[in-house]
Design a protein around this motif. Sequence first.
Motif, PDB file in Angstrom:
ATOM      1  N   MET A 234      39.737  35.835 -73.712  1.00  0.00           N
ATOM      2  CA  MET A 234      38.300  35.510 -73.590  1.00  0.00           C
ATOM      3  C   MET A 234      37.563  36.656 -72.904  1.00  0.00           C
ATOM      4  O   MET A 234      36.470  37.063 -73.321  1.00  0.00           O
ATOM      5  N   CYS A 235      38.198  37.178 -71.857  1.00  0.00           N
ATOM      6  CA  CYS A 235      37.594  38.262 -71.075  1.00  0.00           C
ATOM      7  C   CYS A 235      37.426  39.519 -71.942  1.00  0.00           C
ATOM      8  O   CYS A 235      36.371  40.163 -71.944  1.00  0.00           O
ATOM      9  N   ASP A 236      38.467  39.811 -72.716  1.00  0.00           N
ATOM     10  CA  ASP A 236      38.443  40.979 -73.596  1.00  0.00           C
ATOM     11  C   ASP A 236      37.315  40.846 -74.639  1.00  0.00           C
ATOM     12  O   ASP A 236      36.622  41.818 -74.952  1.00  0.00           O
ATOM     13  N   THR A 237      37.128  39.639 -75.139  1.00  0.00           N
ATOM     14  CA  THR A 237      36.092  39.406 -76.149  1.00  0.00           C
ATOM     15  C   THR A 237      34.703  39.573 -75.529  1.00  0.00           C
ATOM     16  O   THR A 237      33.812  40.185 -76.122  1.00  0.00           O
ATOM     17  N   LEU A 238      34.554  39.049 -74.327  1.00  0.00           N
ATOM     18  CA  LEU A 238      33.269  39.196 -73.621  1.00  0.00           C
ATOM     19  C   LEU A 238      32.982  40.644 -73.270  1.00  0.00           C
ATOM     20  O   LEU A 238      31.840  41.109 -73.325  1.00  0.00           O
ATOM     21  N   HIS A 239      34.055  41.341 -72.902  1.00  0.00           N
ATOM     22  CA  HIS A 239      33.940  42.739 -72.485  1.00  0.00           C
ATOM     23  C   HIS A 239      33.389  43.603 -73.625  1.00  0.00           C
ATOM     24  O   HIS A 239      32.772  44.638 -73.401  1.00  0.00           O
TER      25      HIS A 239
ATOM     26  N   LEU B  58      30.898  34.593 -65.292  1.00  0.00           N
ATOM     27  CA  LEU B  58      32.093  34.231 -64.525  1.00  0.00           C
ATOM     28  C   LEU B  58      33.110  33.591 -65.466  1.00  0.00           C
ATOM     29  O   LEU B  58      32.768  32.668 -66.214  1.00  0.00           O
ATOM     30  N   ILE B  59      34.329  34.100 -65.405  1.00  0.00           N
ATOM     31  CA  ILE B  59      35.418  33.468 -66.157  1.00  0.00           C
ATOM     32  C   ILE B  59      36.313  32.761 -65.157  1.00  0.00           C
ATOM     33  O   ILE B  59      36.721  33.345 -64.152  1.00  0.00           O
ATOM     34  N   VAL B  60      36.632  31.501 -65.444  1.00  0.00           N
ATOM     35  CA  VAL B  60      37.543  30.741 -64.581  1.00  0.00           C
ATOM     36  C   VAL B  60      38.873  30.620 -65.324  1.00  0.00           C
ATOM     37  O   VAL B  60      38.929  30.070 -66.427  1.00  0.00           O
TER      38      VAL B  60
ATOM     39  N   GLY C  77      45.298  42.395 -66.510  1.00  0.00           N
ATOM     40  CA  GLY C  77      44.412  42.728 -67.635  1.00  0.00           C
ATOM     41  C   GLY C  77      42.995  42.274 -67.350  1.00  0.00           C
ATOM     42  O   GLY C  77      42.018  42.997 -67.598  1.00  0.00           O
ATOM     43  N   ILE C  78      42.869  41.072 -66.813  1.00  0.00           N
ATOM     44  CA  ILE C  78      41.533  40.538 -66.505  1.00  0.00           C
ATOM     45  C   ILE C  78      40.930  41.313 -65.337  1.00  0.00           C
ATOM     46  O   ILE C  78      39.745  41.685 -65.367  1.00  0.00           O
ATOM     47  N   ALA C  79      41.762  41.570 -64.322  1.00  0.00           N
ATOM     48  CA  ALA C  79      41.260  42.262 -63.124  1.00  0.00           C
ATOM     49  C   ALA C  79      40.646  43.609 -63.500  1.00  0.00           C
ATOM     50  O   ALA C  79      39.596  44.000 -62.974  1.00  0.00           O
TER      51      ALA C  79
ATOM     52  N   THR D  82      28.461  41.745 -67.346  1.00  0.00           N
ATOM     53  CA  THR D  82      29.291  42.110 -66.200  1.00  0.00           C
ATOM     54  C   THR D  82      30.173  40.905 -65.891  1.00  0.00           C
ATOM     55  O   THR D  82      29.667  39.783 -65.744  1.00  0.00           O
ATOM     56  N   ILE D  83      31.479  41.166 -65.806  1.00  0.00           N
ATOM     57  CA  ILE D  83      32.421  40.048 -65.695  1.00  0.00           C
ATOM     58  C   ILE D  83      32.906  39.867 -64.259  1.00  0.00           C
ATOM     59  O   ILE D  83      33.266  40.832 -63.570  1.00  0.00           O
ATOM     60  N   PHE D  84      32.910  38.625 -63.838  1.00  0.00           N
ATOM     61  CA  PHE D  84      33.485  38.196 -62.553  1.00  0.00           C
ATOM     62  C   PHE D  84      34.549  37.164 -62.894  1.00  0.00           C
ATOM     63  O   PHE D  84      34.407  36.450 -63.884  1.00  0.00           O
ATOM     64  N   THR D  85      35.591  37.091 -62.072  1.00  0.00           N
ATOM     65  CA  THR D  85      36.678  36.165 -62.422  1.00  0.00           C
ATOM     66  C   THR D  85      37.198  35.419 -61.207  1.00  0.00           C
ATOM     67  O   THR D  85      37.332  35.992 -60.127  1.00  0.00           O
TER      68      THR D  85
END
Length: 443
Positions: free
Chosen positions: A15-20, A4-6, A37-39, A26-29
């Motif tokens: 941060m999301c791109d790096t995790l991706h 989960l990214i807050v 971009g995050i969505a 699997t990313i949740f936000t």
Amino acid sequence: MNVLIVGGGAREHAMCDTLHRSKNVTIFTIMHNKNPGIAQMSKDVLIEKETDVKTIVDYALDHEIDMTLIGPEAPLQIGLTDALQQKGIMVCAPTKNAARIETDKEWMRDLLKKYEISGQIRYESFTTIQKAIRFIDDLNGEVALKPIGLTGGKGVKVSGDHFKNQDEAELYIKEIFKNKIGGQSKVLIEEKIIGEEFTLQALSDGSSILPFPAVQDHKRLQPDDKGPNTGGMGSYSRKDGLLPFLSKSDYEEAASVLQDIIEALGQESCPYVGPIYGQFILTAEGSKIIEINARFGDPEAMNVLPLLQSDYAEICSAMINGTINEKKLNILQKSTVCKYVVPKGYGYKSMVDEKITVDEDHIKNTGARLFYASVNKKEGYVTTTSSRSLAVVGIASSISEAEQVAERALKGIQSENIYIRHDIGTNVLINKRVQHMKELRGM
Ligand code: GLY
């Protein structure tokens, strides 16, 4: 692993791109604004205030979140990390107590003093105007006035830059007291430091750190560092991890300050896990500490995270497990220049709901990276809010080439009502910084 990214800004997009790019993630936000971009990279998105602790904890439990990363400082201040940990969810971000390194500037200064950490400056805090003015006199009027708590990077006022004389200083201190800017009727007054600012970010597992390349941010709104302070208008880094005015020993000194702070926090029974951010000013007498933040910088995250080749999810797990000393940050040896696109009027009164068209293919073809910040997505375009809109990051061998890549990418962004600091990363501005440092060092 469900992560989960807050947060929904450009820093969190990075941060999301790096995790991706990590394996098996699997990313949740959860974010207050739908960052397109995050969505796009998230399996699920909840639009919610990033400080709504109960909703976030419930969401994390419902979605079987294994690990949470927190981008902004406000949720740290109110103990989101602690609340998630209490439910058995791993968090790669500091607890409320450890985050005081950012959320209580007086506590931070007292900690540096107690542990005799290098880079300290003169400071005192005040709740009455007379005593505050006496201290300003003691420092010959050369001061920085700081609210104690969070102000989104916009609360610090420095003599000569943001106010001209004692009357103006007094007005601002009274405003802090009256409106409890930064959460308290209290002001921290520090001696003004002359030099060149730089940022050093690192990852901590509570006992060791892994530092990133140094970055220089540009807080002032207008070219040549004029105008009000902002959240940051852009930043650059150099492929060797240093800056044109920053030597290897300056860098190592700053890294050892961050290491000492991590050790001090451990001694204070608030071990610090997650990204940590040191803002320093390099002076003729070495580096002085200006701020310590309990998170990545924005925009500075956008300079370093796109270069990270290591599996970020694995690195985050190592931070949580206290095994970061077994890891190494594999960082692409490239220079970067990040330029923010903000709504016209930003810093005063932003023009909101203005249309921006973004040609993502054009930006991609230039080799630059695009990170959305605070925008609303519409059919085929985005619209501005009152905050920064989006950032492009040029990545190349030299700073100058990276600056040109960023400028080419910016041609893919069209709007009547945006504003960009085009001087960031240019040779002219950087040479001025180098010259300034040489003058200070009497060279
Ligand atoms: N770039 C300043 C900050 O993130 O606080």
